[in-house]
Scaffold this motif. Sequence first.
Motif, PDB file in Angstrom:
ATOM      1  N   GLU A 161       3.407  11.135  -2.180  1.00  0.00           N
ATOM      2  CA  GLU A 161       2.482  10.452  -1.271  1.00  0.00           C
ATOM      3  C   GLU A 161       1.760   9.312  -1.978  1.00  0.00           C
ATOM      4  OE1 GLU A 161      -1.575  11.480   1.324  1.00  0.00           O
ATOM      5  OE2 GLU A 161      -0.515  13.036   0.186  1.00  0.00           O
ATOM      6  N   TRP A 162       1.646   8.184  -1.282  1.00  0.00           N
ATOM      7  CA  TRP A 162       0.930   7.033  -1.820  1.00  0.00           C
ATOM      8  C   TRP A 162      -0.578   7.214  -1.585  1.00  0.00           C
ATOM      9  CZ3 TRP A 162       3.198   3.048  -4.507  1.00  0.00           C
ATOM     10  CH2 TRP A 162       4.603   3.014  -4.497  1.00  0.00           C
ATOM     11  N   VAL A 163      -1.347   6.976  -2.647  1.00  0.00           N
ATOM     12  CA  VAL A 163      -2.805   7.160  -2.555  1.00  0.00           C
ATOM     13  C   VAL A 163      -3.562   5.881  -2.909  1.00  0.00           C
ATOM     14  CG1 VAL A 163      -2.705   9.634  -3.008  1.00  0.00           C
ATOM     15  CG2 VAL A 163      -2.893   8.024  -4.932  1.00  0.00           C
ATOM     16  N   GLY A 164      -2.859   4.785  -3.084  1.00  0.00           N
ATOM     17  CA  GLY A 164      -3.527   3.514  -3.381  1.00  0.00           C
ATOM     18  C   GLY A 164      -4.186   3.526  -4.751  1.00  0.00           C
ATOM     19  N   LEU A 165      -5.458   3.160  -4.791  1.00  0.00           N
ATOM     20  CA  LEU A 165      -6.194   3.058  -6.052  1.00  0.00           C
ATOM     21  C   LEU A 165      -7.014   4.309  -6.368  1.00  0.00           C
ATOM     22  CD1 LEU A 165      -7.497  -0.628  -5.712  1.00  0.00           C
ATOM     23  CD2 LEU A 165      -5.503   0.179  -6.998  1.00  0.00           C
ATOM     24  N   ASP A 166      -6.723   5.404  -5.700  1.00  0.00           N
ATOM     25  CA  ASP A 166      -7.518   6.625  -5.894  1.00  0.00           C
ATOM     26  C   ASP A 166      -7.458   7.120  -7.337  1.00  0.00           C
ATOM     27  OD1 ASP A 166      -8.138   6.448  -3.276  1.00  0.00           O
ATOM     28  OD2 ASP A 166      -7.015   8.217  -2.617  1.00  0.00           O
ATOM     29  N   ASN A 167      -6.282   7.037  -7.962  1.00  0.00           N
ATOM     30  CA  ASN A 167      -6.171   7.499  -9.351  1.00  0.00           C
ATOM     31  C   ASN A 167      -7.006   6.647 -10.297  1.00  0.00           C
ATOM     32  OD1 ASN A 167      -4.364   9.694  -8.939  1.00  0.00           O
ATOM     33  ND2 ASN A 167      -2.666   8.249  -8.727  1.00  0.00           N
ATOM     34  N   PHE A 168      -7.032   5.339 -10.054  1.00  0.00           N
ATOM     35  CA  PHE A 168      -7.850   4.458 -10.895  1.00  0.00           C
ATOM     36  C   PHE A 168      -9.336   4.757 -10.700  1.00  0.00           C
ATOM     37  CE2 PHE A 168      -3.870   2.182 -10.461  1.00  0.00           C
ATOM     38  CZ  PHE A 168      -3.656   1.694 -11.738  1.00  0.00           C
ATOM     39  N   VAL A 169      -9.726   4.989  -9.449  1.00  0.00           N
ATOM     40  CA  VAL A 169     -11.130   5.317  -9.171  1.00  0.00           C
ATOM     41  C   VAL A 169     -11.513   6.631  -9.847  1.00  0.00           C
ATOM     42  CG1 VAL A 169     -12.779   5.877  -7.362  1.00  0.00           C
ATOM     43  CG2 VAL A 169     -11.144   4.024  -7.009  1.00  0.00           C
TER      44      VAL A 169
END
Length: 328
Positions: free
Chosen positions: A80-88
């Motif tokens: 699943e794509w989560v956008g920038l959640d991992n960076f945040v």
Amino acid sequence: MDKPIDPRIRFGENRSSNDKLETYMKKAKRQLKIMRDNWQLYVMALPIIIWFVLFIYKPLTGQVIAFQDYSLFKGIAGSEWVGLDNFVSFLTGPYFWPTFRNTLMLSLYGLVFEFPAAIILALMLNEVKNKIFKTSVQTATFIPYFVSIVVTAGIVTNILAPDLGIVNLLLERLGFEKIYFLMKPELFRGIFTGMNIWKETGFNAIVYLAALMAIDPALYEAARVDGANKFQQMRHVTIPGIMPTIIIMFILRIGQMLNIAFEKVLLLQQPATYETSQIISTYVYQTGLQNQDFGLATAAEVFNAIVALILVYSANRIASKFSDTSLW
């Protein structure tokens, strides 16, 4: 009613486009001729090109994991794509600032102590006139580079061991208490930097020794005629002569500030020293391989690469502004 386009203008535009096309064709033919005339060199370079494509560029496609809630069983296509959640999560998490600070501190220690050590060693060897002594010292300082990092870390651990380590045995003989060096967070950075100086200085000095050999001896003769002593010759002839090499090596070192080899830290760190030894590379290792959070680990590594790119670009701009030497 629109005015008709002047045929001469249209012809001029077409002629300009044709001229550009002809120029590109000539350049392409010239390049093909160079490749055809030197095909043996391209064949020799082919294995290196293939290696770079397979092991450097192809793995870059895996960086998309930083934008996914990656599952090892679903793969990149099914995750699943989560956008920038991992960076945040990484930038706002409790481990970001300690790991980032420790990475910068270890890099600054290396920049302040390791980087000048190779230059100083090269300058000292350049002044030695006895060839046998010079070769012996250069060989002795060069050999540690080829010692495995595992063996090197083992040597450091045994030397600093609390019971049978030679350092603690000397402290005991002198009447001091034994110290468990690798369990003290405040000593980790000094130990890590000292190990790198012993291991890397001799190899790094070769670059500066090669640059020293390229300096015109007539410059030294002119300096001696003007009454310059050894220190003045080094200041006004030697150091300016190798300054372009120093700048290039400094820019490359800046680019590696956040890219500390995690195996060196991993082999020396203890749970008691995490507050000063936990860096981004070890965080990526523990988060990705031990905790199986591949998306967060990849995001941390991508952040590391972006900061390194910014540092290299900034250092290169500063170098090109204040000197005539830069990477591009």
